[in-house]
Scaffold this active site. Structure first.
Site, PDB file in Angstrom:
ATOM      1  N   HIS A 131     121.140  74.495 -69.535  1.00 22.89           N
ATOM      2  CA  HIS A 131     122.343  75.317 -69.585  1.00 22.89           C
ATOM      3  C   HIS A 131     122.931  75.586 -68.193  1.00 22.89           C
ATOM      4  O   HIS A 131     124.065  75.998 -68.065  1.00 22.89           O
ATOM      5  CB  HIS A 131     122.079  76.633 -70.326  1.00 22.89           C
ATOM      6  CG  HIS A 131     121.288  77.651 -69.564  1.00 22.89           C
ATOM      7  ND1 HIS A 131     119.932  77.821 -69.712  1.00 22.89           N
ATOM      8  CD2 HIS A 131     121.665  78.578 -68.658  1.00 22.89           C
ATOM      9  CE1 HIS A 131     119.514  78.805 -68.937  1.00 22.89           C
ATOM     10  NE2 HIS A 131     120.555  79.281 -68.281  1.00 22.89           N
ATOM     11  N   ASP A 161     115.957  73.196 -73.603  1.00 23.29           N
ATOM     12  CA  ASP A 161     116.885  73.664 -72.566  1.00 23.29           C
ATOM     13  C   ASP A 161     116.426  73.226 -71.180  1.00 23.29           C
ATOM     14  O   ASP A 161     116.433  74.004 -70.236  1.00 23.29           O
ATOM     15  CB  ASP A 161     117.038  75.182 -72.625  1.00 23.29           C
ATOM     16  CG  ASP A 161     118.129  75.678 -71.684  1.00 23.29           C
ATOM     17  OD1 ASP A 161     119.124  74.949 -71.490  1.00 23.29           O
ATOM     18  OD2 ASP A 161     117.982  76.780 -71.119  1.00 23.29           O
ATOM     19  N   GLY A 234     121.139  84.645 -63.000  1.00 25.80           N
ATOM     20  CA  GLY A 234     121.207  83.852 -61.788  1.00 25.80           C
ATOM     21  C   GLY A 234     119.881  83.224 -61.453  1.00 25.80           C
ATOM     22  O   GLY A 234     119.738  82.577 -60.429  1.00 25.80           O
ATOM     23  N   ASN A 235     118.881  83.384 -62.349  1.00 28.66           N
ATOM     24  CA  ASN A 235     117.538  82.871 -62.075  1.00 28.66           C
ATOM     25  C   ASN A 235     117.153  81.622 -62.876  1.00 28.66           C
ATOM     26  O   ASN A 235     116.047  81.120 -62.715  1.00 28.66           O
ATOM     27  CB  ASN A 235     116.486  83.947 -62.366  1.00 28.66           C
ATOM     28  CG  ASN A 235     116.471  85.032 -61.314  1.00 28.66           C
ATOM     29  OD1 ASN A 235     116.581  86.207 -61.609  1.00 28.66           O
ATOM     30  ND2 ASN A 235     116.359  84.660 -60.075  1.00 28.66           N
ATOM     31  N   SER A 236     117.978  81.148 -63.779  1.00 22.74           N
ATOM     32  CA  SER A 236     117.557  80.062 -64.665  1.00 22.74           C
ATOM     33  C   SER A 236     117.218  78.785 -63.924  1.00 22.74           C
ATOM     34  O   SER A 236     117.886  78.403 -62.977  1.00 22.74           O
ATOM     35  CB  SER A 236     118.650  79.746 -65.673  1.00 22.74           C
ATOM     36  OG  SER A 236     118.644  80.667 -66.707  1.00 22.74           O
ATOM     37  N   VAL A 293     112.285  66.042 -93.283  1.00 22.17           N
ATOM     38  CA  VAL A 293     112.226  67.038 -94.357  1.00 22.17           C
ATOM     39  C   VAL A 293     112.766  68.371 -93.855  1.00 22.17           C
ATOM     40  O   VAL A 293     112.835  68.609 -92.649  1.00 22.17           O
ATOM     41  CB  VAL A 293     110.773  67.250 -94.869  1.00 22.17           C
ATOM     42  CG1 VAL A 293     110.220  65.997 -95.506  1.00 22.17           C
ATOM     43  CG2 VAL A 293     109.868  67.729 -93.731  1.00 22.17           C
TER      44      VAL A 293
END
Length: 519
Positions: A131, A161, A234-236, A293
């Site tokens: 992201h 992600d 702001g840390n991702s 499934v």
């Protein structure tokens, strides 16, 4: 009690659940780069009954930070400028004239975001959150030395992600190694390094609070390490490291009642991140086994009614075609899967994750119960797995697990009880707001008078995810402009919002006018 989800480009409040006023926030951490890590740092080893002094612990933190920071990078992204298109009809010359007018008349500005990553290979391969770089037109990676490079996306995995970037620095770069996230224990010390709110070179310390934590915002492939190390928007994409400087997780989410740090952060375990990284380098994507499934979990009520020995297993609610792996193997709707290759299945998510970990094309043995009349019979079925299809990233409803990076924070307006935010990628996808102008209603305090404002149909006039485009005849482009208009209000002032509401059932936008008086 409410779960509130926030994502990358801005904050927005959604959903409901069982915790009070908790917000899950995807974080973008800017971590720093420098010298290669030839050896992990020496750390303290506590012997039985030994007490670690604060001085010794502080020294260990400093040594780990010194060795880790050189391999952590800052990631700046510039989003794509959205195009204006007509929906639901073929283009004609007249339509193109109209679209050309709007393209020239309507401001279309790119979005900007800041995130983190860390170098995992001296050749310039970088791991980050997907992201952080999603929908980006330009990605700039800045090293600790201040050197900047343009990065390209090697591959991304929406289900975890995660994304892998590559820069060409013309030299070997410092890098971090993945540790074994299965070896961690609750109470272990960890460090998170990054740039909350754009403040670079920030190091925070904490302990592991829990392992394999599931969150409402998570996919079946996300069971997080929980930590109380301070992590903010702001840390991702930054690393969570152990006391030897090994990466044990990729910081991805926080739980918060304010939009900021509340002591609960989440990192995707290093073992999962390492698997994704290897798959992307080998195939350009993550290849996962697929049964074909739809599933649900066996709970105590089901086990009691069907006479199962324990409340474990996965119920097949639908076979997705006779040509699917399940269809070819003869699996049927209502079969109850209780084991994979002889190992018991806990629930449907456990089955999904374990099937996904198998290489497509390989065979697995499923132990199932099948009902004949009033009797359950046990059988073993061999299945040759297919490959899990890659979701359309532009139309996935899984965007709710994405949370904001440090680009457009949530803001509380002077209109008491109303919280708005900028348009972010998650809302662009979920509510089709890409290319539109305005601010998103992220929260309406149920105790505020705004929650009682009704529309002409008697329904709530203002709802979460509404896009406010005009405010008392003024066009609204961002939160700052909205707040400026709100400061002009006083008790008794009339307010008129022109909003856009997306109807997911019809796929249409409903323009509405909301009218009320400030109290």
């Amino acid at each position: 009690m409410n779960w509130v989800y926030e994502r990358k480009e801005s904050g927005f409040l959604l959903g409901s659940g069982f915790l009070a006023n908790i917000t899950f926030v995807f974080l973008a951490i800017v971590l720093h780069s420098a010298n290669a890590l030839a050896q992990p740092p020496e750390t303290f080893k506590k012997t039985k009954n030994e007490t670690i002094s604060p001085e010794r612990l502080s020294s260990s933190f400093a040594e780990v930070a010194k060795r880790v920071e050189p391999a952590v990078v800052n990631i700046d992204t510039k989003g794509k400028i959205p195009d204006i298109k007509l929906r639901g009809k073929d283009s004609s010359s007249e339509d193109e004239d109209i679209m050309d007018y709007f393209r020239r008349s309507v401001p279309r500005r790119p979005s900007y975001a800041v995130g983190s990553g860390f170098i995992v290979d001296p050749r310039g391969y970088i791991m980050t959150n997907y992201h952080v770089v999603e929908d980006s037109a330009k990605i700039t990676v800045r090293l600790r030395s201040g050197e900047e490079y343009q990065a390209k996306i090697i591959g991304a995995d929406d289900l975890t992600d995660l994304a892998v970037l590559k820069i060409d620095a013309g030299k070997l770069l410092p890098f971090l190694s993945f540790g074994n996230s299965e070896d961690i224990s609750i109470g272990d010390w960890v460090l998170a390094i990054g740039s909350p709110f754009g403040l670079e070179q920030t190091v925070t310390a904490g302990i592991i609070s829990q392992t394999k934590r599931e969150t409402p915002a998570a996919s079946a492939f996300q069971k997080f390490i929980q930590t109380d190390a301070a992590i903010n928007r702001g840390n991702s994409g930054g690393p969570l490291v152990d006391m030897r400087g090994n990466v044990i997780g990729v910081n991805s989410q926080i739980a918060t009642s304010t939009g900021d740090y509340n002591g609960i952060g989440f990192a995707l375990p290093a073992n999962e991140a390492s698997y994704v990284y290897t798959q992307i380098l080998q195939h350009g994507k993550v290849r996962r086994g697929f049964l074909g499934v739809a599933l649900d979990s066996v709970k105590k009520e089901f086990a009691e009614v069907y006479g199962l020995p324990q409340a474990k297993g996965a119920i097949i609610t639908q076979v997705l075609g006779t040509d699917s792996a399940a269809g070819n193997a003869g699996l049927l709707k209502d079969d109850i899967v209780v084991a994979l290759n002889g190992i018991p299945i806990e629930n449907h998510q456990d089955l999904i994750a374990r099937i996904a970990s198998v290489v497509p094309g390989e065979y697995v043995m499923l132990t199932v119960f099948r009902e004949f009349g009033k009797t359950l019979t046990k059988r073993t079925i061999t299945v040759r797995l297919g490959e899990r299809p890659v979701d359309d990233l532009g139309a996935s409803d899984d965007s709710k697990r994405k949370l904001p990076v440090n680009s457009t924070p949530v803001n509380t307006t002077p209109l008491k009880g109303l919280t708005v935010s900028e348009i972010d990628a998650a809302n662009s996808r979920k509510n089709r707001f890409k290319g539109k102008q305005g601010v998103i209603v992220t929260k309406i305090d149920p105790e505020s008078y705004l929650a009682d404002v009704k529309g002409s149909n008697g329904d709530d006039a203002l709802k979460e995810n509404d896009l406010i485009q005009r405010f008392n005849r003024a066009e609204i482009e961002n939160v700052k402009g909205f707040e400026k208009k709100a400061t002009e209000l006083k008790g008794g002032s009339a307010v008129v919002f022109h909003i856009l509401r997306y109807d997911r059932q019809s796929g249409l936008f409903n323009p509405m006018v909301v009218q009320f008086t400030v109290k």
